[in-house]
Design an enzyme around this catalytic site. Sequence first.
Site, PDB file in Angstrom:
ATOM      1  N   THR A  86       0.854  -1.078   0.079  1.00 15.62           N
ATOM      2  CA  THR A  86      -0.041   0.021  -0.193  1.00 15.62           C
ATOM      3  C   THR A  86       0.869   1.284  -0.120  1.00 15.62           C
ATOM      4  O   THR A  86       1.458   1.617   0.881  1.00 15.62           O
ATOM      5  CB  THR A  86      -0.745   0.060   1.336  1.00 15.62           C
ATOM      6  N   LYS A 161      -7.305   1.039  -3.074  1.00 18.87           N
ATOM      7  CA  LYS A 161      -6.929   0.711  -1.463  1.00 18.87           C
ATOM      8  C   LYS A 161      -7.210   1.819  -0.624  1.00 18.87           C
ATOM      9  O   LYS A 161      -7.554   1.658   0.517  1.00 18.87           O
ATOM     10  CB  LYS A 161      -5.669   0.428  -1.441  1.00 18.87           C
ATOM     11  N   LYS A 229       0.024   5.575   8.391  1.00 13.97           N
ATOM     12  CA  LYS A 229       0.722   5.694   7.161  1.00 13.97           C
ATOM     13  C   LYS A 229      -0.214   5.634   6.107  1.00 13.97           C
ATOM     14  O   LYS A 229      -0.079   6.624   5.015  1.00 13.97           O
ATOM     15  CB  LYS A 229       1.864   4.563   6.885  1.00 13.97           C
TER      16      LYS A 229
END
Length: 281
Positions: A86, A161, A229
């Site tokens: 990701t 995502k 993150k």
Amino acid sequence: MGYPMAGHLQAAGHEVCVYNRTFAKAEAWVAEHDGKAAKTPREAVANADFVMCCVGNDDDLRSVCLGDSGAFAGMRNGAIFADHTTVSANVTRELYQAAQSAGIHFVDAPISGGQAGAENGVLSIMCGGDQPAYDAVEPFMEVYSKICRRIGDSGAGQLTKMCNQIAIASLVQGLSESLHFAEKAGLDGRAVVEVISQGAAGSWQMNNRHETMLDDHFDYGFAVDWMRKDLGICMDEADQNGASLPVTALVDQFYKDVQKMGGGRWDTSSLFKRMRKLDAL
């Protein structure tokens, strides 16, 4: 997560060579699954038709892909690199262009489903990139997924995502507030969930995390540090495309509170622990 994913590929009969920045982990994988281990990405991808990658962030991905010892320098013409990390859509597009210049293909293929999904081979994979490259690599990704779809051109997988992480953040906070409210009202949280999970309030998070949340156990999945993150990536992208993410920004600050509690490696359901702490103040 790459450890069990590579294991599924090996078990399916493919010839697998693994690389990990901590070589002892690669050696442990070989001891468990056979296959081969390499000490650099370039060595690992020699003669490979397909390369799968799962690291931590943008800089990690660049370090694995680029440079004299990077994967792109060792991949043969026409080979396909599928990235399960990701990361930002920006680094994905950057590496897509670098791959094209190197005569190889790049598919962004971030995953959802957590460690359990990787171990059980039931990940959700959302992909971006050229259709022919996706069509070629899809059968291999299906070995460790329950659904694998191309959403669009390069970067579309990472953008999808981001949608996933935005939805999860608000769901976990909502579940935490629901369980907190039940406790304050003197209700049995498990009994409450047994009923409401069968209606419109039901979700994967509710079904799979409510008991561990009530038991004050938070080592069952994706870590808060990684979620922050990811949410940072979401908000950076929103600044570029004009999307408004007020709830996501708020929940990100709640996760910051969890980090201050020492919970950076707790799983994301630890938002409930934050609420219990606030209640105790």
